[in-house]
Design a protein around this motif. Sequence first.
Motif, PDB file in Angstrom:
ATOM      1  N   TYR A  12      30.152  22.834  17.306  1.00 18.55           N
ATOM      2  CA  TYR A  12      29.631  21.399  16.845  1.00 18.55           C
ATOM      3  C   TYR A  12      30.761  20.415  16.630  1.00 18.55           C
ATOM      4  O   TYR A  12      31.224  20.356  15.426  1.00 18.55           O
ATOM      5  CB  TYR A  12      28.928  21.626  15.706  1.00 18.55           C
ATOM      6  CG  TYR A  12      27.934  22.822  15.686  1.00 18.55           C
ATOM      7  CD1 TYR A  12      26.626  22.446  16.340  1.00 18.55           C
ATOM      8  CD2 TYR A  12      27.991  23.960  15.213  1.00 18.55           C
ATOM      9  CE1 TYR A  12      25.492  23.592  16.314  1.00 18.55           C
ATOM     10  CE2 TYR A  12      27.173  24.867  15.289  1.00 18.55           C
ATOM     11  CZ  TYR A  12      25.880  24.799  15.819  1.00 18.55           C
ATOM     12  OH  TYR A  12      24.770  25.765  16.004  1.00 18.55           O
ATOM     13  N   PRO A  13      31.438  20.114  17.825  1.00 17.21           N
ATOM     14  CA  PRO A  13      32.696  19.157  17.624  1.00 17.21           C
ATOM     15  C   PRO A  13      32.427  17.823  16.728  1.00 17.21           C
ATOM     16  O   PRO A  13      33.254  17.395  16.147  1.00 17.21           O
ATOM     17  CB  PRO A  13      33.127  18.803  18.935  1.00 17.21           C
ATOM     18  CG  PRO A  13      31.891  19.329  19.788  1.00 17.21           C
ATOM     19  CD  PRO A  13      30.945  20.129  18.972  1.00 17.21           C
ATOM     20  N   ASN A  14      31.364  17.424  16.525  1.00 13.75           N
ATOM     21  CA  ASN A  14      30.861  16.285  15.685  1.00 13.75           C
ATOM     22  C   ASN A  14      30.221  16.670  14.267  1.00 13.75           C
ATOM     23  O   ASN A  14      29.290  15.636  13.988  1.00 13.75           O
ATOM     24  CB  ASN A  14      29.941  15.226  16.455  1.00 13.75           C
ATOM     25  CG  ASN A  14      30.968  14.702  17.834  1.00 13.75           C
ATOM     26  OD1 ASN A  14      32.061  14.457  17.405  1.00 13.75           O
ATOM     27  ND2 ASN A  14      30.255  14.822  18.768  1.00 13.75           N
ATOM     28  N   ASP A  15      30.540  17.874  14.007  1.00 19.76           N
ATOM     29  CA  ASP A  15      29.731  18.237  12.830  1.00 19.76           C
ATOM     30  C   ASP A  15      29.645  17.629  11.452  1.00 19.76           C
ATOM     31  O   ASP A  15      30.810  16.955  11.205  1.00 19.76           O
ATOM     32  CB  ASP A  15      30.093  19.779  12.309  1.00 19.76           C
ATOM     33  CG  ASP A  15      29.579  20.157  11.161  1.00 19.76           C
ATOM     34  OD1 ASP A  15      28.241  20.295  11.023  1.00 19.76           O
ATOM     35  OD2 ASP A  15      30.174  20.740  10.040  1.00 19.76           O
ATOM     36  N   GLN A  16      28.599  17.011  10.769  1.00 19.86           N
ATOM     37  CA  GLN A  16      28.716  16.105   9.718  1.00 19.86           C
ATOM     38  C   GLN A  16      28.092  16.924   8.516  1.00 19.86           C
ATOM     39  O   GLN A  16      28.160  16.431   7.314  1.00 19.86           O
ATOM     40  CB  GLN A  16      27.797  15.128   9.812  1.00 19.86           C
ATOM     41  CG  GLN A  16      28.055  14.186  10.983  1.00 19.86           C
ATOM     42  CD  GLN A  16      26.860  13.275  11.412  1.00 19.86           C
ATOM     43  OE1 GLN A  16      26.455  12.552  10.260  1.00 19.86           O
ATOM     44  NE2 GLN A  16      26.283  13.044  12.517  1.00 19.86           N
ATOM     45  N   ALA A  17      27.923  18.218   8.583  1.00 22.08           N
ATOM     46  CA  ALA A  17      27.126  19.083   7.566  1.00 22.08           C
ATOM     47  C   ALA A  17      27.753  19.989   6.418  1.00 22.08           C
ATOM     48  O   ALA A  17      27.512  21.148   6.459  1.00 22.08           O
ATOM     49  CB  ALA A  17      26.136  19.896   8.165  1.00 22.08           C
TER      50      ALA A  17
END
Length: 184
Positions: free
Chosen positions: A159-164
């Motif tokens: 998940y290269p754009n993980d925000q979690a």
Amino acid sequence: MNKFGLILMAVVMGAGVQAGESDERMERSRELSQQLQQQLGAKLMAAMKAEGPVHAIDVCHLEAPLIGEQVSTAGEVDVRRTALRYRNPANAPTEQQIAVMEQFAAQLQDAPSQIPETMIKLDNGEQHYMRAIVMQPQCAACHGGSVQEPVLRAIADKYPNDQATGFEVGDLRGAFLVKWMSEE
Ligand code: HEC
């Protein structure tokens, strides 16, 4: 109904729910959310124990959508998760869901022991139930403020754009979403 009965009813129905909405579909939605939560939670915790969080990320990645599908009924109801800060872009919320979750976050701050839930009606007649998912201690290995380096790497790979990450226990982590396809 006496005063005590009224107070009890308000507590049972939870924040954000009006009397008229507390119907069978609401009850079914709660059960479906619980099934997804329990089944995914059991798989995740077993994987964590057996092989640790790096492996459990794969399990979550594979099992979350599968269990969601199993709990859903094709053409009738779709059960999934969403979040304001999400990991999998497939779980991204709509504008309306963002507004609901912002309200959930505020409600949780005011009354941490009450899990906010609501049923929203869309313009096309569909009914969507949402129920807050609250950050727990056992989620910290993958969503907390100090996720270990190997786990962070495994998350970034998938998940290269993980925000979690960066959540604290008690924070709103996301919401269950139970989409009923038809009008009642
Ligand atoms: C082993 C690591 C791990 C643990 C522990 C974990 N999660 Fe997750 N979580 C993930 C992964 C990976 C995803 C993305 C799943 C996917 O691809 O659909 C995810 C996704 C989610 C989502 C869906 C929204 C999003 O961000 O994509 C929610 C909500 C969520 N997790 C809540 C929790 C809660 C609450 C707990 C604790 C009870 C928890 N998670 C424990 C790894 C973990």
